[in-house]
Design a protein around this motif. Structure first.
Motif, PDB file in Angstrom:
ATOM      1  N   ILE A 158       2.691  -6.007  -5.854  1.00 45.24           N
ATOM      2  CA  ILE A 158       3.730  -4.992  -6.088  1.00 45.24           C
ATOM      3  C   ILE A 158       3.588  -4.543  -7.537  1.00 45.24           C
ATOM      4  O   ILE A 158       3.620  -5.369  -8.457  1.00 45.24           O
ATOM      5  N   VAL A 159       3.409  -3.245  -7.716  1.00 47.46           N
ATOM      6  CA  VAL A 159       3.317  -2.694  -9.069  1.00 47.46           C
ATOM      7  C   VAL A 159       4.723  -2.228  -9.460  1.00 47.46           C
ATOM      8  O   VAL A 159       5.341  -1.416  -8.758  1.00 47.46           O
ATOM      9  N   ALA A 160       5.224  -2.780 -10.563  1.00 44.07           N
ATOM     10  CA  ALA A 160       6.596  -2.454 -11.009  1.00 44.07           C
ATOM     11  C   ALA A 160       6.581  -2.361 -12.531  1.00 44.07           C
ATOM     12  O   ALA A 160       7.320  -3.053 -13.217  1.00 44.07           O
ATOM     13  N   THR A 161       5.692  -1.507 -13.027  1.00 43.05           N
ATOM     14  CA  THR A 161       5.409  -1.490 -14.471  1.00 43.05           C
ATOM     15  C   THR A 161       6.323  -0.575 -15.282  1.00 43.05           C
ATOM     16  O   THR A 161       6.208  -0.534 -16.511  1.00 43.05           O
ATOM     17  N   GLN A 326       4.948   1.645   0.061  1.00 39.83           N
ATOM     18  CA  GLN A 326       3.533   1.281   0.263  1.00 39.83           C
ATOM     19  C   GLN A 326       2.660   2.420  -0.278  1.00 39.83           C
ATOM     20  O   GLN A 326       2.881   3.587   0.054  1.00 39.83           O
ATOM     21  N   THR A 327       1.683   2.071  -1.118  1.00 40.74           N
ATOM     22  CA  THR A 327       0.788   3.104  -1.652  1.00 40.74           C
ATOM     23  C   THR A 327      -0.272   3.421  -0.581  1.00 40.74           C
ATOM     24  O   THR A 327      -0.259   2.843   0.501  1.00 40.74           O
ATOM     25  N   ASN A 328      -1.206   4.295  -0.940  1.00 39.34           N
ATOM     26  CA  ASN A 328      -2.279   4.610   0.015  1.00 39.34           C
ATOM     27  C   ASN A 328      -3.238   3.430   0.212  1.00 39.34           C
ATOM     28  O   ASN A 328      -4.014   3.411   1.150  1.00 39.34           O
ATOM     29  N   TYR A 333       1.742  -2.219  -3.238  1.00 36.53           N
ATOM     30  CA  TYR A 333       3.040  -1.554  -3.118  1.00 36.53           C
ATOM     31  C   TYR A 333       3.517  -1.173  -4.520  1.00 36.53           C
ATOM     32  O   TYR A 333       3.014  -1.696  -5.520  1.00 36.53           O
ATOM     33  N   ALA A 334       4.476  -0.277  -4.590  1.00 35.43           N
ATOM     34  CA  ALA A 334       5.030   0.106  -5.897  1.00 35.43           C
ATOM     35  C   ALA A 334       6.529   0.288  -5.767  1.00 35.43           C
ATOM     36  O   ALA A 334       7.025   0.741  -4.723  1.00 35.43           O
ATOM     37  N   LEU A 356      11.780  -4.672   0.138  1.00 36.91           N
ATOM     38  CA  LEU A 356      10.325  -4.708   0.337  1.00 36.91           C
ATOM     39  C   LEU A 356       9.863  -6.148   0.571  1.00 36.91           C
ATOM     40  O   LEU A 356       9.083  -6.419   1.503  1.00 36.91           O
ATOM     41  N   ALA A 357      10.333  -7.078  -0.259  1.00 37.11           N
ATOM     42  CA  ALA A 357       9.934  -8.484  -0.090  1.00 37.11           C
ATOM     43  C   ALA A 357      10.330  -8.976   1.307  1.00 37.11           C
ATOM     44  O   ALA A 357       9.553  -9.662   1.986  1.00 37.11           O
ATOM     45  N   ARG A 358      11.533  -8.594   1.751  1.00 35.86           N
ATOM     46  CA  ARG A 358      11.969  -9.029   3.091  1.00 35.86           C
ATOM     47  C   ARG A 358      11.097  -8.412   4.176  1.00 35.86           C
ATOM     48  O   ARG A 358      10.757  -9.061   5.165  1.00 35.86           O
ATOM     49  N   ARG A 359      10.736  -7.141   4.000  1.00 30.17           N
ATOM     50  CA  ARG A 359       9.884  -6.499   5.018  1.00 30.17           C
ATOM     51  C   ARG A 359       8.504  -7.143   5.069  1.00 30.17           C
ATOM     52  O   ARG A 359       7.912  -7.288   6.120  1.00 30.17           O
ATOM     53  N   LEU A 360       8.009  -7.526   3.861  1.00 35.93           N
ATOM     54  CA  LEU A 360       6.673  -8.120   3.809  1.00 35.93           C
ATOM     55  C   LEU A 360       6.639  -9.514   4.432  1.00 35.93           C
ATOM     56  O   LEU A 360       5.657  -9.884   5.064  1.00 35.93           O
TER      57      LEU A 360
END
Ligand code: FAD
Ligand code: NA7
Length: 509
Positions: A158-161, A326-328, A333-334, A356-360
């Motif tokens: 997960i990108v969260a920058t 979800q990215t390409n 993910y971002a 997102l974490a729950r979906r993953l």
């Protein structure tokens, strides 16, 4: 083919979104690593884990806003009987000390940094204070402060920058002599006479609290204030700041050059000369300030992290388009501020990260709902809103198909001695509700579209407005609510006057 990755999930960035996603994934039994690394500002300012919100955003901003509101309350305290022991008005014995405020704010931040680290440890998230860059689709190079380098792998990322403030490219001396919000909350010296360049919410909030703390503040506006917000409410906020707080506004100007006339010494601010240009007349002007703060936008931190190496698509400004985060590239993910076209707010990043974490990692497949996200601008008179602006409603439904109900009002707490209250005059607060229009005037058919509120405690008041919007409630539902008296929020239960009626919308009595 089975892969042996170091982690189930690596989260790059330990701000609002990254922390939330990491902790949630770990609580679901996954092996999680979270990287967080802060690049220093041009002035060498840096901070601990937690990202923008806790270190250089929402939290220090709200504390400094509150400090300025306290000053306003003390100014009025004598109407409520408060005075010094010698019987003098408190306001005549008032002085604000910048370093005390900064120290307490920074202590609070350090406490949060510490508790985040402790929480990550107890929740079994591996936290690394290192900068991550993709080198392969499932592999990162990480670099610590001491330049030590390692490689780590993961099945998912997960990108969260987040974002960082931008500096102007065409203003000489800006990088060296000016500051941004990343420097302000830990500024060693009192800012003194301040020029805030930019007119969005970060700019107006900083200008507002600095003025409230007693500094001489000027805002340089390139085009309009609060782009993207309801125009009437935005102008209302500006007018209040200009007329009642005496913030100065310079319109249609941009910065050209900053020169240092005297450096900062012994915790005294420097003296700077600003040269700026009027966009209408091309005239060049100069003025002197102690602090020049650029709040001209923020840039996503996506350009130096190897997203191109692994083929993650970005737009020309570096924002990442996603479908349900979800990215390409399917396993990358971002979340948060780096997403294209999503509200850039802490609770949005948190909600997206948790879901997102729950979906993953579970069967729960709930997506983040980015519609009807409420927000508040913490200017001296606060502005909270949710849903359509009047302009958006007109564009979507047409002028003839919407109704705008509104009312100017005075909070009860502001009514004592109102004729002698320069910052709290009568009827300066404002509420507006936008609905669809029913042909026969039946309010049961008027669907609520947007809430706007300018006045004290805007965040507290606007927080519950997503609920009626999400429930597709009508103006009749709103009218059927009984208010809590005497409060500001009750204004939303009594809004009979529509703009179309042309009736006076100021409260009498
Ligand atoms: P961030 O919180 O910015 O976190 C990103 C983290 O990733 C940072 O610590 C960064 O250093 C780190 N990082 C970046 N690249 C790397 C890398 N390659 N490796 C390791 N680490 C990396 N929002 C509100 O809801 N309410 C407010 O009142 C509010 N006020 C604000 C006031 C100001 C002055 C500002 C600037 C913002 C404000 N915001 C507010 C916005 C809010 O702070 C952001 O929306 C939120 O912090 C976004 O969270 P994020 O997780 O996307 O990114
Ligand atoms: P925004 O919302 O991108 O606003 C930038 C402001 O700065 C806006 O008023 C711009 O005016 C102005 N601007 C941009 N470039 C310049 C230059 N070169 N000179 C003068 N003024 C300029 O940025 P913020 O930092 O306020 O907030 C970004 C996000 O961070 C926000 O969504 C929060 O969630 C936190 P314009 O209207 O373009 O003329």
């Amino acid at each position: 083919m089975k892969h042996d990755y170091d982690y189930d999930l690596i989260v790059i960035g330990g701000g609002s979104g990254g922390l939330a996603a990491s902790k949630e994934a770990a609580s679901l039994g996954k092996k999680v690593c979270m990287l967080d690394f802060v690049q220093p500002t041009p002035h060498g300012v840096t901070w601990g884990v937690g990202g923008t919100c806790v270190n250089v955003g929402c939290i220090p901003k709200k504390l400094m806003h509150h400090a300025s509101l306290i000053g306003g309350e003390i100014e009025d305290a004598h109407y409520f009987g408060w005075q010094t022991k010698n019987g003098e008005p408190l306001k005549d014995n008032l002085k604000h000390d910048w370093s005390t405020l900064v120290n307490y704010v920074q202590n609070n931040i350090k406490g949060s940094n510490f508790s985040y680290r402790a929480l990550l440890a107890t929740q079994q998230v591996k936290y690394l204070n290192a900068y991550g860059t993709f080198v392969e689709p499932n592999k990162l190079r990480i670099v610590y402060k001491n330049k030590k380098e390692e490689f780590i792998t993961s099945k998912n990322f997960i990108v969260a920058t987040g974002e960082r403030p931008v500096y102007p490219i065409d203003c000489k001396g800006a990088l060296k002599y000016s500051i941004t919000s990343d420097d302000l909350f830990s500024l060693k010296y009192p800012p003194g006479r301040t020029l805030v360049v930019g007119a969005s919410y970060v700019a107006l909030e900083c200008a507002g609290f600095l003025r409230g703390l007693g500094y001489d503040v000027t805002v340089m506006v390139r085009s309009i204030v609060l782009r993207g917000f309801d125009r009437q409410c935005s102008e209302h906020v500006r007018n209040y700041m200009e007329n009642y707080e005496h913030v100065k506004f310079i319109d249609h100007c941009v910065m050209k050059q900053i020169d240092e006339l005297k450096p900062s010494e012994n915790n005294e601010p420097p003296l700077l000369r600003a040269t700026y240009r009027n966009l209408d007349t091309d005239e060049e002007m100069t003025d002197e300030f102690n602090t020049i703060l650029f709040a001209i936008g923020r840039k996503p931190c996506t350009d130096k992290i190897g997203l191109d190496v692994v083929g993650v698509e970005m737009d020309s400004n570096g924002y990442i388009p996603t479908i349900n985060e979800q990215t390409n590239v399917p396993h990358i993910y971002a979340i948060g501020d780096i997403l294209q076209g999503r509200p850039q707010l802490t609770p949005v990043a948190i909600e997206a990260g948790i879901l997102l974490a729950r979906r993953l990692f579970t069967d729960q497949q709930i997506n983040c709902d980015y519609i009807n996200v409420p927000t508040t601008v913490f200017t001296p008179i606060e502005y909270g809103c949710c849903g359509y602006t009047e302009e958006e409603a007109i564009e979507k439904f047409g002028m003839d198909n919407i109704e705008v109900y509104h009312q100017y009002f005075t909070p009860t707490e502001w009514k004592l001695n109102y004729y002698d209250r320069p910052r709290k005059p009568m009827n300066v607060c404002y509420a507006k509700v936008i609905t669809t229009r029913s042909n026969d005037g039946d309010s049961r058919k008027e669907l609520l579209l947007g809430f706007h509120y300018v006045g004290p405690n805007a965040g507290e008041i606007i927080q519950f407005t997503p609920f009626p919007l999400k429930m597709k409630a009508t103006k009749a539902d709103l009218d059927s609510m009984i208010g809590i008296h005497p409060t500001c929020a009750e204004i939303f239960t009594m809004l009979p006057i529509s703009k179309r009626s042309g009736k006076e919308a100021t409260q009498q009595g």
